[in-house]
Design a protein around this motif. Structure first.
Motif, PDB file in Angstrom:
ATOM      1  N   ALA A  66      26.892   1.632  20.133  1.00  0.00           N
ATOM      2  CA  ALA A  66      27.007   1.365  18.696  1.00  0.00           C
ATOM      3  C   ALA A  66      26.824   2.633  17.866  1.00  0.00           C
ATOM      4  CB  ALA A  66      25.995   0.307  18.273  1.00  0.00           C
ATOM      5  N   VAL A  67      25.934   3.513  18.320  1.00  0.00           N
ATOM      6  CA  VAL A  67      25.691   4.764  17.576  1.00  0.00           C
ATOM      7  C   VAL A  67      26.455   5.939  18.182  1.00  0.00           C
ATOM      8  CG1 VAL A  67      23.437   4.011  16.777  1.00  0.00           C
ATOM      9  CG2 VAL A  67      23.596   5.323  18.904  1.00  0.00           C
ATOM     10  N   GLN A  68      27.268   5.655  19.212  1.00  0.00           N
ATOM     11  CA  GLN A  68      28.072   6.686  19.891  1.00  0.00           C
ATOM     12  C   GLN A  68      27.194   7.856  20.345  1.00  0.00           C
ATOM     13  OE1 GLN A  68      31.392   7.526  17.221  1.00  0.00           O
ATOM     14  NE2 GLN A  68      31.833   5.352  16.981  1.00  0.00           N
ATOM     15  N   ASP A  69      26.175   7.499  21.108  1.00  0.00           N
ATOM     16  CA  ASP A  69      25.171   8.448  21.579  1.00  0.00           C
ATOM     17  C   ASP A  69      25.789   9.423  22.596  1.00  0.00           C
ATOM     18  OD1 ASP A  69      22.937   9.762  22.554  1.00  0.00           O
ATOM     19  OD2 ASP A  69      21.761   7.936  22.844  1.00  0.00           O
ATOM     20  N   PRO A  70      25.617  10.740  22.382  1.00  0.00           N
ATOM     21  CA  PRO A  70      26.122  11.718  23.355  1.00  0.00           C
ATOM     22  C   PRO A  70      25.537  11.513  24.756  1.00  0.00           C
ATOM     23  CG  PRO A  70      25.539  12.814  21.313  1.00  0.00           C
ATOM     24  CD  PRO A  70      25.046  11.395  21.196  1.00  0.00           C
ATOM     25  N   VAL A  71      24.289  11.031  24.843  1.00  0.00           N
ATOM     26  CA  VAL A  71      23.670  10.807  26.145  1.00  0.00           C
ATOM     27  C   VAL A  71      24.407   9.718  26.928  1.00  0.00           C
ATOM     28  CG1 VAL A  71      21.540  10.113  27.327  1.00  0.00           C
ATOM     29  CG2 VAL A  71      21.426  11.614  25.347  1.00  0.00           C
ATOM     30  N   ALA A  72      25.058   8.798  26.218  1.00  0.00           N
ATOM     31  CA  ALA A  72      25.842   7.753  26.871  1.00  0.00           C
ATOM     32  C   ALA A  72      27.227   8.241  27.283  1.00  0.00           C
ATOM     33  CB  ALA A  72      25.982   6.543  25.956  1.00  0.00           C
ATOM     34  N   GLY A  73      27.617   9.430  26.782  1.00  0.00           N
ATOM     35  CA  GLY A  73      28.912   9.989  27.156  1.00  0.00           C
ATOM     36  C   GLY A  73      29.805  10.367  25.996  1.00  0.00           C
ATOM     37  N   PHE A  74      29.399  10.076  24.775  1.00  0.00           N
ATOM     38  CA  PHE A  74      30.214  10.393  23.595  1.00  0.00           C
ATOM     39  C   PHE A  74      30.015  11.861  23.215  1.00  0.00           C
ATOM     40  CE2 PHE A  74      29.688   5.822  23.443  1.00  0.00           C
ATOM     41  CZ  PHE A  74      30.936   5.366  23.017  1.00  0.00           C
ATOM     42  N   SER A  75      30.697  12.734  23.911  1.00  0.00           N
ATOM     43  CA  SER A  75      30.453  14.170  23.765  1.00  0.00           C
ATOM     44  C   SER A  75      31.519  14.905  22.965  1.00  0.00           C
ATOM     45  CB  SER A  75      30.357  14.810  25.154  1.00  0.00           C
ATOM     46  OG  SER A  75      31.561  14.594  25.876  1.00  0.00           O
ATOM     47  N   GLN A 113      34.011   9.261  29.267  1.00  0.00           N
ATOM     48  CA  GLN A 113      34.526  10.623  29.391  1.00  0.00           C
ATOM     49  C   GLN A 113      36.043  10.633  29.593  1.00  0.00           C
ATOM     50  OE1 GLN A 113      32.313  13.937  29.823  1.00  0.00           O
ATOM     51  NE2 GLN A 113      31.730  12.529  28.207  1.00  0.00           N
ATOM     52  N   ALA A 114      36.547   9.718  30.416  1.00  0.00           N
ATOM     53  CA  ALA A 114      37.994   9.651  30.670  1.00  0.00           C
ATOM     54  C   ALA A 114      38.758   9.308  29.396  1.00  0.00           C
ATOM     55  CB  ALA A 114      38.287   8.628  31.761  1.00  0.00           C
ATOM     56  N   LEU A 115      38.257   8.355  28.631  1.00  0.00           N
ATOM     57  CA  LEU A 115      38.906   7.985  27.376  1.00  0.00           C
ATOM     58  C   LEU A 115      38.834   9.129  26.368  1.00  0.00           C
ATOM     59  CD1 LEU A 115      37.601   4.311  27.043  1.00  0.00           C
ATOM     60  CD2 LEU A 115      39.967   5.022  27.507  1.00  0.00           C
ATOM     61  N   THR A 116      37.720   9.859  26.385  1.00  0.00           N
ATOM     62  CA  THR A 116      37.566  11.016  25.499  1.00  0.00           C
ATOM     63  C   THR A 116      38.586  12.090  25.850  1.00  0.00           C
ATOM     64  OG1 THR A 116      35.196  10.598  25.238  1.00  0.00           O
ATOM     65  CG2 THR A 116      35.975  12.808  24.707  1.00  0.00           C
ATOM     66  N   LEU A 117      38.728  12.381  27.135  1.00  0.00           N
ATOM     67  CA  LEU A 117      39.683  13.401  27.572  1.00  0.00           C
ATOM     68  C   LEU A 117      41.122  12.988  27.277  1.00  0.00           C
ATOM     69  CD1 LEU A 117      38.075  14.375  31.001  1.00  0.00           C
ATOM     70  CD2 LEU A 117      38.258  15.823  28.966  1.00  0.00           C
ATOM     71  N   ALA A 118      41.362  11.691  27.247  1.00  0.00           N
ATOM     72  CA  ALA A 118      42.710  11.184  26.942  1.00  0.00           C
ATOM     73  C   ALA A 118      43.021  11.242  25.450  1.00  0.00           C
ATOM     74  CB  ALA A 118      42.854   9.753  27.454  1.00  0.00           C
ATOM     75  N   GLY A 119      42.038  11.633  24.655  1.00  0.00           N
ATOM     76  CA  GLY A 119      42.278  11.830  23.231  1.00  0.00           C
ATOM     77  C   GLY A 119      41.974  10.652  22.336  1.00  0.00           C
ATOM     78  N   PRO A 166      39.861   8.373  19.866  1.00  0.00           N
ATOM     79  CA  PRO A 166      38.734   8.629  18.944  1.00  0.00           C
ATOM     80  C   PRO A 166      37.514   7.819  19.348  1.00  0.00           C
ATOM     81  CG  PRO A 166      40.347   7.173  17.912  1.00  0.00           C
ATOM     82  CD  PRO A 166      40.961   7.639  19.213  1.00  0.00           C
ATOM     83  N   ASN A 167      36.359   8.290  18.941  1.00  0.00           N
ATOM     84  CA  ASN A 167      35.098   7.653  19.348  1.00  0.00           C
ATOM     85  C   ASN A 167      35.003   6.187  18.945  1.00  0.00           C
ATOM     86  OD1 ASN A 167      34.042   9.808  20.733  1.00  0.00           O
ATOM     87  ND2 ASN A 167      32.623  10.433  19.131  1.00  0.00           N
ATOM     88  N   ASP A 168      35.478   5.851  17.745  1.00  0.00           N
ATOM     89  CA  ASP A 168      35.402   4.460  17.298  1.00  0.00           C
ATOM     90  C   ASP A 168      36.192   3.542  18.228  1.00  0.00           C
ATOM     91  OD1 ASP A 168      33.779   5.126  15.191  1.00  0.00           O
ATOM     92  OD2 ASP A 168      35.368   5.090  13.681  1.00  0.00           O
ATOM     93  N   GLN A 169      37.353   4.012  18.653  1.00  0.00           N
ATOM     94  CA  GLN A 169      38.172   3.215  19.565  1.00  0.00           C
ATOM     95  C   GLN A 169      37.519   3.124  20.940  1.00  0.00           C
ATOM     96  OE1 GLN A 169      42.240   4.572  19.907  1.00  0.00           O
ATOM     97  NE2 GLN A 169      42.636   3.316  21.714  1.00  0.00           N
ATOM     98  N   ILE A 170      36.953   4.225  21.394  1.00  0.00           N
ATOM     99  CA  ILE A 170      36.266   4.234  22.693  1.00  0.00           C
ATOM    100  C   ILE A 170      35.093   3.259  22.658  1.00  0.00           C
ATOM    101  CG2 ILE A 170      34.894   5.623  24.297  1.00  0.00           C
ATOM    102  CD1 ILE A 170      36.544   8.050  23.391  1.00  0.00           C
ATOM    103  N   ALA A 171      34.327   3.286  21.583  1.00  0.00           N
ATOM    104  CA  ALA A 171      33.168   2.398  21.468  1.00  0.00           C
ATOM    105  C   ALA A 171      33.600   0.939  21.527  1.00  0.00           C
ATOM    106  CB  ALA A 171      32.416   2.681  20.172  1.00  0.00           C
ATOM    107  N   HIS A 172      34.695   0.619  20.860  1.00  0.00           N
ATOM    108  CA  HIS A 172      35.202  -0.762  20.872  1.00  0.00           C
ATOM    109  C   HIS A 172      35.618  -1.159  22.286  1.00  0.00           C
ATOM    110  CE1 HIS A 172      37.176  -4.385  19.374  1.00  0.00           C
ATOM    111  NE2 HIS A 172      38.233  -4.061  20.091  1.00  0.00           N
ATOM    112  N   THR A 173      36.332  -0.269  22.964  1.00  0.00           N
ATOM    113  CA  THR A 173      36.799  -0.549  24.326  1.00  0.00           C
ATOM    114  C   THR A 173      35.633  -0.689  25.291  1.00  0.00           C
ATOM    115  OG1 THR A 173      38.872   0.648  23.946  1.00  0.00           O
ATOM    116  CG2 THR A 173      38.202   0.326  26.239  1.00  0.00           C
ATOM    117  N   ILE A 174      34.697   0.237  25.209  1.00  0.00           N
ATOM    118  CA  ILE A 174      33.566   0.251  26.144  1.00  0.00           C
ATOM    119  C   ILE A 174      32.639  -0.932  25.924  1.00  0.00           C
ATOM    120  CG2 ILE A 174      31.452   1.514  26.735  1.00  0.00           C
ATOM    121  CD1 ILE A 174      33.908   2.574  28.106  1.00  0.00           C
ATOM    122  N   ALA A 175      32.482  -1.361  24.693  1.00  0.00           N
ATOM    123  CA  ALA A 175      31.623  -2.513  24.421  1.00  0.00           C
ATOM    124  C   ALA A 175      32.129  -3.732  25.189  1.00  0.00           C
ATOM    125  CB  ALA A 175      31.583  -2.799  22.925  1.00  0.00           C
ATOM    126  N   ALA A 176      33.436  -3.918  25.210  1.00  0.00           N
ATOM    127  CA  ALA A 176      34.013  -5.048  25.937  1.00  0.00           C
ATOM    128  C   ALA A 176      33.922  -4.844  27.441  1.00  0.00           C
ATOM    129  CB  ALA A 176      35.468  -5.246  25.517  1.00  0.00           C
TER     130      ALA A 176
END
Length: 215
Positions: A104-113, A178-184, A186-196
């Motif tokens: 929810a907070v897109q924590d770097p420790v969780a992978g949001f780098s 990390q894979a979604l981040t490398l694929a380009g 955005p964090n908001d979209q990654i957070a939505h995908t990962i939550a599910a």
């Protein structure tokens, strides 16, 4: 013995040390991203930060420490979530909740780098091995805490299996971010995908661990 209040001078020294450490870390990260981790030297970092080479190594004994400066927090995260679980909450439920909060907070420790940082790690054999070791440390610390809260021996097969299962889910989700981040993405979209996806992953463990290590 009475606790002494830190003097203003001591406070200033600590502030200065923190600022110097952060300055070195920031310059190192920029160089690692621009040049690559393996290609960047401690001497270059010291020169850009305008400090002595020994100052860099005093703050960061290993070169990897300059790139991965949340190592202790990362390694302790799962164990901390279990020790902080709520009354009646199982280890699985506590970890599931803690991961949802981190997403929810897109924590770097969780992978949001961020993409540049994720690429720096992915392109470095040294950092890739270091990160793998941190995942192993995190699972080890989790096993120790699970043994404590269940009054079992750390080498107990149930403890080891539970820690491995819980650690693996977090490892998979971290690499997915990390894979979604490398694929380009955005964090908001990654957070939505990962939550599910995290919900699906944790659901797989419910039949075995729904009540394990409940507070």
């Amino acid at each position: 013995m009475a606790t002494q209040t830190p003097t203003p001078a001591a406070g200033l020294r600590e502030t200065k040390k923190h600022e110097t450490r952060q300055l070195i870390s920031d310059h190192a990260t920029r160089l690692f991203i621009a040049q690559g981790f393996e290609q960047t030297t401690i001497a270059e970092i010291a020169a850009v930060a305008r400090v002595a080479k020994k100052t860099v190594t005093n703050y960061f004994p290993r070169k990897e420490d300059l790139a991965l400066d949340h190592q202790e927090e990362f390694a302790a995260a799962l164990a901390h979530a279990v020790t902080a679980r709520r009354p009646g909450e199982s280890a699985l439920a506590a970890l599931r909740r803690a991961f949802a909060d981190a997403v929810a907070v897109q924590d770097p420790v969780a992978g949001f780098s961020g993409q540049e940082f994720a690429r720096m790690i992915a392109d470095s054999p040294t950092l890739t091995v270091c990160l793998r070791g941190l995942h192993d440390q995190r699972e080890h610390h989790l096993a120790q805490v699970l043994a404590d809260v269940t009054a079992a021996q750390p080498g107990d097969i149930t403890v080891q299996t539970a820690a491995a299962l819980l650690g693996t889910v977090h490892r998979v989700l971290f690499h997915r971010i990390q894979a979604l981040t490398l694929a380009g993405h955005p964090n908001d979209q990654i957070a939505h995908t990962i939550a599910a996806e995290a919900g699906q992953a944790f659901d797989l463990l419910e039949p075995a661990l729904a009540t394990y290590a409940s507070a």
